[in-house]
Every structure is written in C-alpha cells, then in structure tokens.
Scaffold this active site. Structure first.
Site, PDB file in Angstrom:
ATOM      1  CD  GLU A 135      -2.922   1.210   2.257  1.00  0.00           C
ATOM      2  OE1 GLU A 135      -2.281   1.116   3.345  1.00  0.00           O
ATOM      3  OE2 GLU A 135      -4.058   1.753   2.083  1.00  0.00           O
ATOM      4  CB  ALA A 151       0.439  -2.036  11.869  1.00  0.00           C
ATOM      5  CG  MET A 152       0.251  -2.923   5.046  1.00  0.00           C
ATOM      6  SD  MET A 152      -0.751  -1.705   4.438  1.00  0.00           S
ATOM      7  CE  MET A 152      -2.087  -2.392   3.251  1.00  0.00           C
ATOM      8  CG  ASN A 188      -0.411  -6.595   4.067  1.00  0.00           C
ATOM      9  OD1 ASN A 188      -0.294  -5.866   3.320  1.00  0.00           O
ATOM     10  ND2 ASN A 188       0.620  -6.621   5.171  1.00  0.00           N
ATOM     11  CG  HIS A 224      -5.587   1.430  12.785  1.00  0.00           C
ATOM     12  ND1 HIS A 224      -6.162   2.805  12.600  1.00  0.00           N
ATOM     13  CD2 HIS A 224      -5.173   1.044  11.540  1.00  0.00           C
ATOM     14  CE1 HIS A 224      -6.020   3.329  11.574  1.00  0.00           C
ATOM     15  NE2 HIS A 224      -5.442   2.257  10.953  1.00  0.00           N
ATOM     16  CD  GLU A 225      -2.991  -1.935  10.922  1.00  0.00           C
ATOM     17  OE1 GLU A 225      -3.210  -2.006   9.719  1.00  0.00           O
ATOM     18  OE2 GLU A 225      -2.410  -0.556  11.210  1.00  0.00           O
ATOM     19  CG  HIS A 254      -7.373  -1.052   8.098  1.00  0.00           C
ATOM     20  ND1 HIS A 254      -8.008  -0.244   7.197  1.00  0.00           N
ATOM     21  CD2 HIS A 254      -6.537  -0.518   8.650  1.00  0.00           C
ATOM     22  CE1 HIS A 254      -7.499   1.072   7.315  1.00  0.00           C
ATOM     23  NE2 HIS A 254      -6.514   1.030   8.084  1.00  0.00           N
ATOM     24  CD  GLU A 303      -5.646   3.901   6.807  1.00  0.00           C
ATOM     25  OE1 GLU A 303      -5.791   3.841   8.153  1.00  0.00           O
ATOM     26  OE2 GLU A 303      -5.147   3.120   6.165  1.00  0.00           O
TER      27      GLU A 303
HETATM   28 ZN   LIG Z   1      -4.828   2.255   8.648  1.00  0.00          ZN
END
Ligand SMILES: [Zn+2]
Length: 1024
Positions: free
Chosen positions: A298, A433-434, A436, A467-468, A471, A490
């Site tokens: 991303e 963090a991400m 995926n 948060h992640e 998502h 977000e």
């Molecule tokens: Zn985020």
C-alpha cells in the site's frame, strides 16, 4: 493502511515533551495562495487536464501564490534579519556553558559523499530529471485542452501518446488504467534469493474484456520482463516507465466478454527501500546478521513485485506460490495448501487461492525464519509471528487480537471471512503496521510487549492491533474506489480502534488518547493548506496518493464518525454501518455510498446533507455564542488561522451543537442538542441559566467562543467547583481558548485567566492539554532570542504545576490514566530541569543499572528516567549499549527517544545513519525528538537540507515519514530569516518534494508563528 500516527506522533509527542500541538500547528497562517491552492480540489479544472497533468502544475499554482507574498513581507525583512542574527549569536554564547552545542556543519563525518559531490550530484540529478520530465510530460501535455495548447495545437495526433522504452508509441496516456479490461484471478509464483537479493517471478493473469479494446495496460515497476504470452502466443510488451505501466497492443479488437490469459515471466531485485518486495535484516541474539524478505504494497507498490492492475477498484482473487530454502518459512494471505520439494532441494509452498476478491495493495508474502504462537478463535486460526528470540513477547498481541476478532465479528455482524489471521512483527518495517488481508504486518515496537510491561506500553499495542483488525472489514472487505476517499478506510479503522478498545478494554483508557487526536486533527485542519476529508479531484501522482495518509484522513475522519454517532439516536449509526457493509461487501465505494446507507436507516433528517458539509469542505467551524437574557445567538464561521484577522464566512456546516448549563452539566442526560444550519440562529434558555458549555465532551468537530462574559462565567464556575464540568469538557475549554488566542479572538491574558483554575486540576485530560499547550509556547520562545521570557515562562509553568509535579509518586502505578498524567508532568518537570524530578530520575536509573537492570523502572517512567540519564556522556553510551542488547521493544523505543534528547545531536543522527545498531526506519522519530531541543533543532534542519536526496531514497516523497520530517524540523521557526530559508530550500527541490502539501503547511506554520510572536510578545512580557 500503513499506520504510523501513534508511532511517530501521538505517542511520542505526548512523551518526550508534550509536543503534539507544536507539530501540528497552532500558530499558523494563511498564505495568499488561498483560492488556487485550496480550491484546486476543484471544480474549475477541466477533467481532461487533470488526467494528464503532471504534478508540476499544482506546484505552479502554489508557487505563484508564494511569490505574491514576498512583496508584503519585505517590510519585515530588516527587523527579521536582526532576529535571525541575534538568534545565531545566542546559540554561540550559550554553547560553552549549557551545552556542547555548536551550529555544526551537518554530519559530514558520517555522510559518505562530500558536500561538493553532493552539490554536483544534486545539480546533475536536477538537470537530468528536469530534462526527463520535459520529455515525458510534453506529449501528454499537448493533448490537454487548456494546458499548453497554442504552441502545439497543430501537432499531429501521434504525439498524444508517450513513447515507450523501445521508442515505439505507448498505447495509453493516462496515469489511471483504462476500464476496458478487468483482472479476475492472479496466479503468482515467486522465487526470492536471499543471498543475491533478487527474485524471479511468473504472473498469470486471467482477465475479462469489459469493452472492445486493442490494448491491455497494467502496472509494472522496476521489473525486467523476460517473456510474455497472451493466450499462449508470445507477445511484445511495451513499457512506459514514468507512469509505471506496461502494455500489449493488438491489431484487432479484443471483444467484450472475452476471457484472456496474460503470462509474464520476470526478474527483479528485492527492494532496498521499505516498499514492494523488500529485503530486511536484523542481528540475532548472537550478533549474527539474519535476512528476510517481506512486502509492503500500500498504496502503489504491488507493481514492484508482480505486474498487475494496481488500483484498489480492480479486485481479483490470488493464488500465491513461494519457493524458499528449507531454513525459512513462507507466509501469505491464505493458509498453506501444500509444500513440494523441488529437484534443487528448495521447497515450494502453495497457498490456497483467496476466498475473497481483494485489491492488489492487500496482497502480502513473507520469507523469514519466524516462530509463532497460535489460538483458534471462532473458526479462525489466529497466530502471532516474531523472530525466535522474541517469542515470549507475543502473548499480549495474541490475547488482544483474539478478543477483538470476536468483538468485530459480533459488532459488524459479518464474520471475518478467512480461516487464518496472522500478525507478524517485522524487524525492519517503516509504517506502524499494514492490514494485508489475513497477514497483518507490524513494526516490532507496535506488536511485541512483555507480559509485565505497564498498561501504557500495552495501550500502544492494543491500539495498533485494534486499528488493523478493523481494516479487515473497513478497507479490505469494503474498499474505497480510489485514494481520494482513503478516509473510508483509515477514518473508520481509526474510529473503531478507539470504539472497540473503549468497550472491550476500558482499563486502557483510550478516551484521553482519542481526545488528543481530535485536537491534533483540528490543529492541522485550521490551516489553509488542509484538504477535505474526501478529496474531489487531483489525487493521481504517487506523491499525491502518499500524501493522503495524513491526520486529516485518519483523525479528522474518525472525529467526524464520532460526531455523527453521538448525534444520531442510539443504535442508528451502527445500523447504518451494517447496511453499508452488507450492501458493499466485496466491492468498492465512494463517500456518498456511506452517507446514503446511513440515511436509509436513520429516522431523522438526511445524514447526507449534514455530513457532506463536513467531508467535502476543508476546515471546521467556529461557533460564537452571544447571549441577551434568555436569548442565545449562535454564529458560525470558518476557523481558519491567518495573519490578516479576517473573518471567513463563505463556508457553512450543518453543526450538531450540543450544550449543557449550570443546572445540569456533567451527566450525559444533561446534554441538549440544536442543529445550526445557517450562518446564525437563536435558541432560548431560561433567564436564570448562569452559563452554557457547548460541545459536550468535545464530541463535535468545532471550536466555541463564548464571548468575554461567557468565558468569565465559565472560569468563575470552574474556580468554584472544578467538577461542575466533565474532565473532557475542561480539556475542551483549555484547547478552545488557546486556539482562539491563536486566531486573535482572545488575549493571552484571558488564556492565563482560565489556566488559573488548573492549580486545582487533577484529572489527566485537562492537565495534559494545559501542559501540551504551555510547553508548545515555551518551546517556540526557546527557539528565539527571548532568554528572559523563556525563563519567565518556565517559572510560570513550574509555579502552576510544580507542587503537583513534586507530589508525584515514582513507584509502580496501576491506572493508565494516572500513568499518563504522571509521565506528562514528570517529563515536563525534568525537561525544565526541576531538581526534585531529575534527582528522583537519576536515583531510579542508578538502582536499575546497579541491579544489572533487574530492578525494573515502571514503564511509564522509563522515558523520563532514560532521558535524564542520556544527558551525561557515560549515561548516553551505556544506554546505547542497552539499546543494542535488549530484546524488549517497548523499552527500546524509550531508550531511543532518550538517546535523541541528547545535547549532542550529531552523534545520535550519525548512529542512525551508520545503521547496524539503530534501523533507518527510526530516522523520522529521531529527527522529531532531536528537533524539540534547543541544541538539536537547527542541527537537524541543516541535516535534512544536506541529506534530502538520501532521505527520499528511503522515505518516499509525500509519505507520512517525510511529512513528519518536514513538520518537525520547521514548525518551531518563527522568524522571517527562517521563513525565507525554508521557502528557498523547498522550492529548490522542484520535483523532489517542493510540491508537497506538508511544505505548504510548513511555510504557513512559520508565518503564523511569526505573526503570533508579533502580537503576543508584549502581553507575555506583561503577564508572565
Ligand atoms: Zn490504517
């Protein structure tokens, strides 16, 4: 998305000194760019022009605006020069005594190229890139209707298309891909070589033709395509590098509905930056170097790992195969289906094909030697992976993720759709963090924590995990159609991170953090350089896309959702969201889809009408209250900080105004509501009402001015009984009055008059807000030739809060709220050199070292203790040793901040650059901490200027890291000399960063700082 907020700003800022407000803002101003720049979002532009337009035209618009300013400001120049001069003098007079600070030339000793080489290099680079830009953009430009028409109007149509690398015409001329082809499935086989740091790949894309077309265009970047076949026939691939696109052309039409297969074989290098398929390394317990490969796609880097249709709306399924050496494991989004031993002895892992359609930016894979712990949670296998020596620090993340997964499954009424969910701590990782899908990646510091760590340390981990996980629904299941609506991903993840933790982990006390984040978003949004949450155009270049990752998208987005939720009758907000998730699961949305879903289920007025006023305009309102007996008049205007004190009335919001009064003021049931839709409106209250407090609990995204009488009544009420208002309401008053002083609506004397009540304040939220605001003023003064004022400001702060600082306990403290309060008070106390504080900190540090680090320092006190210790040479070196050896990441983070608080900034910056001990990923944090201090702030500014090209090699232009670096190095300047210097430097960067919104923000901030100083220095001298 890559979540960094808490890592670079919120968390740290509260810490080393409450610094959030200064970063973001406060004293800023409006450049005269106004209309062009802000409204470039921006109906006036021809749509065709937007498509072709390279980044530079926005620069042009802004550049013009800046030039306009110059004349006006000439007047100030001479006096400002004086300021600049005396500033320099001060730094040299101070250095021998207080600190070893010298205005050093940037760290040549640790930078490889000499200054001259750098200059020459930069010059050549600029020359080459500008020539390249001209070559590449000219053809596109000729096609625009209004762009550069006349000279080229007779040019034949062939010039419309750019040239590919082979010199042939490239059959597409837009940054966005054509909609004529849609990918359905990707079959990816990758073989990374962790010795040569290269990889080979084969990508088979099944696609369907949407409209008759003669070309297939997709993304590819830094990949060497060796062979391409289309429907089993070898074809030639054209490449247009500037836009990271490849294409295959056909003599005849591919017909609508036709299913096609494109197969691409390629090789590439594992990236040495933090995006794409990149290599990362770390030293294990024995000091040996270990390598791994991981991905960060991303927003637009999947194209660096495999050729693809790299836009969020092109969702498809993915089947991934990874070939690896036996000593590593491989992970991807889906569970492993099988492992095959190849003749070479290598192993090939094949993962199940994704059971969901997903956007390319959510694909991920990792090859490393990690270990994991695992738990089954309602049919999902949850695992936390780390390097083997940190396995015992994964338990908290597993517990938290498991509980939140169940929470979200219930609250969203749609089960997490995959059979496994991995959370992986990666030693070298840029973002926080991400998300995926099924394979969430983290920085070690945002996932790993010891069991016995303080709740404040765990709060950070829980925050990022929450948060992640959110998502996985908002972002992954329902995805924004394009990056201009990134807030749909977000803003929601940020909102749910607080909402879930406040429900499931009330002991973590996230309410205060969320409040601070809302204040921070307002600070940024009160600038002219801000942007609407939902950007209506012009998000096309990689830089523009990267810039969407900012606190407007995250925190303002979340704040608007909070406001809406607290405005709607109970349960309706969630009902609307469930409707939205159900309707759009698996697909893509725009902001209006969200409002329409909520409007459908909400019983009252149109949510769309209200919310569009908040998401389509930048900024937020100031509500001014004036009262005559029982008649209260409310007026709204745009809260826009500027240097000319004009009122900005053109924008209107539908404001859900809430209020309480002296007869009922703190319980939620006291709250009354009134929607202010017009410029002004009147409401009736009883004549006997003594005062009104608007924006109950500060859940609305607006600031309130009560007028002289209104403020006096509120201040009197607080002096009589602090608890007449909730702590968040008290914090909100403090925040609002500081903001109004910045706007020039109240005097600093009125600010101090409100602060008088704080000698009786003991609650965390109002205390930390007061400390944050005061220390930001302090640090601004500290960077100017105002030695006496600095001393008086310090005396004021200590006079007000000294007794409370001294009375803090240094033992173990259980409550998070108390930990937050204590650390804020003590960090400020010690940084102002209060002896009581530094003595206690020194004693704790000695106990810790004498006990061979077994006598633990309470987690919330570690930063202040380490920072005091780092001021001595021996303390600094021994902390660096500890940093090298410790496996405790939360401790490590605090040691790093302490190391960066040194009076000798050169050595921390060099240590980072030399690598090995401190990962380069920490540079933004180090820079932001160093620039807080007097000794460091000019040093890092020089460093950033000299090293800009090296910095943007690692941290892409426009990225959150760069935004943070620009802001932290420039936001404390308040003189004309510095303004010109900052302006000169950034405009010299041209396409290497001058167009960034954060540059605009930096210039605006300096002008506002300058203006605030002009206006308030006299008051400060009188009243402090
Ligand atoms: Zn985020």
């Amino acid at each position: 998305a890559p979540y960094q907020g808490l890592l670079i700003e919120a968390e740290y800022s509260r810490a080393s000194l409450p610094r959030n407000m200064i970063e973001n803002s406060m004293f800023e101003e409006e450049p005269d760019v106004v209309d062009l720049a802000k409204d470039s979002t921006f109906p006036a532009l021809d749509p065709d022009e937007v498509v072709y337009e390279p980044r530079s035209s926005r620069l042009l618009v802004r550049g013009l605006g800046e030039n306009d300013l110059d004349d006006e400001e000439e007047d100030y120049e001479s006096s400002a020069r004086l300021l600049g001069m005396s500033f320099m003098n001060r730094s040299s007079t101070r250095s021998p005594s207080a600190s070893p600070y010298i205005r050093q030339a940037p760290p040549r000793s640790c930078s490889r190229p000499s200054a001259r080489m750098l200059v020459v290099g930069v010059f050549i680079l600029v020359l080459v890139t500008s020539m390249a830009m001209v070559l590449y953009f000219l053809p596109g430009c000729t096609f625009t209707k209004t762009g550069c028409p006349k000279a080229n109007s007779s040019t034949p149509m062939e010039l419309v298309y750019p040239k590919s690398t082979t010199g042939e015409m490239f059959p597409w001329n837009e940054l966005r891909l054509p909609a004529s082809v849609r990918p359905v499935n990707y079959d990816l086989s990758l073989t990374p070589n962790l010795t040569s740091m290269t990889f080979t790949g084969r990508t088979i894309i099944n696609m369907i033709i949407q409209h008759n077309t003669k070309r297939v265009v997709l993304h590819s970047s830094e990949i060497n395509i060796i062979k391409a076949t289309f429907q089993s026939v070898e074809v030639k691939v054209l490449e247009y590098k500037p836009w990271q696109q490849i294409a295959v052309s056909f003599p005849g039409d591919l017909k609508e509905g036709q299913v096609c297969v494109l197969t691409l074989d390629y090789t590439a290098n594992l990236s040495h930056t933090y995006d794409g398929f990149y290599n990362s390394s770390y030293n294990d317990k024995t000091g040996a170097k270990r390598v791994l490969a991981a991905t960060q796609f991303e927003p637009q880097a999947a194209r660096k790992a495999f050729p693809c249709f790299d836009e969020p709306a092109f969702k498809a399924t993915f089947l991934v195969r990874i070939t690896r050496e036996p000593e590593y494991i491989a992970l991807s989004n889906m569970p492993k289906a099988k492992t095959t031993t190849l003749p070479s002895g290598m192993l090939e892992d094949e993962f199940e094909q994704t059971s969901v359609n997903m956007s390319t930016y959510l694909v991920a894979f990792i090859v490393a030697n990690f270990t994991s712990i695992t738990r089954n949670v309602s049919n999902t296998l949850v695992s936390v992976y780390s390097v083997p020596e940190k396995k015992e620090h994964t338990q908290y993340a597993l517990d938290t993720a498991s509980r939140l997964l169940q929470f979200y499954n219930t609250v969203f009424d749609i089960d997490y759709p995959l059979r496994k969910l991995d959370l992986v701590a990666i030693p070298d990782f840029l973002a926080g963090a991400m998300e995926n899908w099924g394979l969430i990646t983290f920085r070690e510091t945002s996932l790993l924590v010891q069991n016995q760590s303080s709740l404040l340390d765990k709060q950070l981990i829980a925050n990022v995990v929450a948060h992640e996980l959110a998502h996985q629904w908002f972002g992954n299941l329902v995805t924004m159609r394009w990056w201009n609506d990134l807030w749909l991903s977000e803003g929601f993840a940020t909102y749910w991170q607080y909402a879930s933790l406040m429900t499931e982990f009330p002991q973590l006390y996230l309410g205060n953090v969320f409040l601070e984040e809302r204040f921070k978003a307002m600070a940024k949004d009160s600038l002219n350089s801000s942007h609407p949450v939902s950007v209506s155009a012009q998000v096309t270049t990689p830089e523009q896309v990267s810039e969407m990752f900012d606190s407007i998208t995250y925190e303002k987005g979340a704040s608007l959702l909070l406001m809406l939720n607290s405005t709607l009758p109970d349960g309706q907000f969630r009902k609307g969201l469930l409707e939205y998730l159900r309707q759009y699961r698996g697909s893509n949305t725009v902001t209006d889809d969200l409002w329409n879903s909520i409007t459908r289920v909400a019983v009252q007025e149109s949510v769309s009408d209200m919310m569009r006023t908040w998401t389509l305009q930048k900024g937020f309102p100031l509500v001014t209250v004036s009262r005559k007996g029982g008649e209260v008049t409310l007026t709204q205007e745009h809260f826009l900080l500027s240097t000319d004190n004009t009122t900005h009335t053109s924008s209107l919001w539908h404001i859900p105004v809430t209020y309480v009064n002296d007869s009922c003021s703190s319980a939620p049931s006291c709250r009354q509501m009134f929607t202010l839709r017009n410029k002004t409106a009147t409401l009736k209250v009883s004549e006997s009402v003594k005062w009104l407090k608007l924006n109950y609990m500060n859940t609305g995204f607006y600031i309130v001015h009560y007028g002289d009488e209104g403020w006096t009544a509120l201040i009197d009420a607080l002096k009589t009984d602090v608890s007449t208002l909730t702590p968040h309401d008290r914090a909100s008053l403090i925040h609002n009055i500081f903001s109004l002083s910045r706007l020039g609506r109240v005097s600093f004397r009125q600010v101090l008059s409100l602060l008088d009540y704080t000698t009786n304040e003991t609650e965390t939220a109002p205390l930390t807000e007061a400390l944050t605001q005061l220390s930001s003023v302090y640090r601004l003064l500290d960077k100017r030739p105002e030695l006496r004022l600095v001393a008086r400001m310090k005396a004021y702060i200590l006079g007000h809060f000294g007794p409370l600082m001294d009375s803090q306990d240094w033992g173990v403290e259980e409550s998070v709220s108390s930990q937050e309060r204590r650390s804020a008070l003590l960090e400020l106390a010690c940084s102002l050199g209060r002896k009581n504080c530094t003595d206690q900190a020194t004693a704790l540090y000695e106990q810790w070292t004498n006990s061979n680090q077994t006598n633990r320092i309470p987690g919330d006190l570690q930063r202040v203790v380490f920072s005091v210790a780092a001021q001595s040479d021996s303390g600094w070196l021994s902390l660096l040793d500890t940093y090298r050896l410790t496996t405790y990441d939360s401790e490590k983070r605090k040691i790093l901040q302490a190391l960066a608080s040194t009076q000798d900034p050169r050595r921390i910056v060099c240590t980072v650059l030399e690598g090995g001990i401190i990962h380069t990923q920490e540079l933004p944090l180090v820079i932001s901490t160093v620039s807080d201090g007097f000794a460091g702030h000019l040093f890092v500014w020089d460093f950033v200027k000299e090293s800009w090209d090296r910095i943007i090699e690692k941290f892409p232009v426009g990225s959150y890291s760069i935004q943070s670096i620009v802001k932290s190095t420039t936001s404390q300047f308040s003189t004309q000399t510095h303004l010109e210097e900052v302006q000169g430097f950034f405009s010299s960067l041209k396409e290497r960063g001058s167009q960034m919104r954060s540059v605009q923000e930096a210039l605006e901030t300096i002008r506002l700082n300058q203006h605030w100083m002009d206006r308030n220095l006299a008051t400060l001298r009188d009243w402090l």
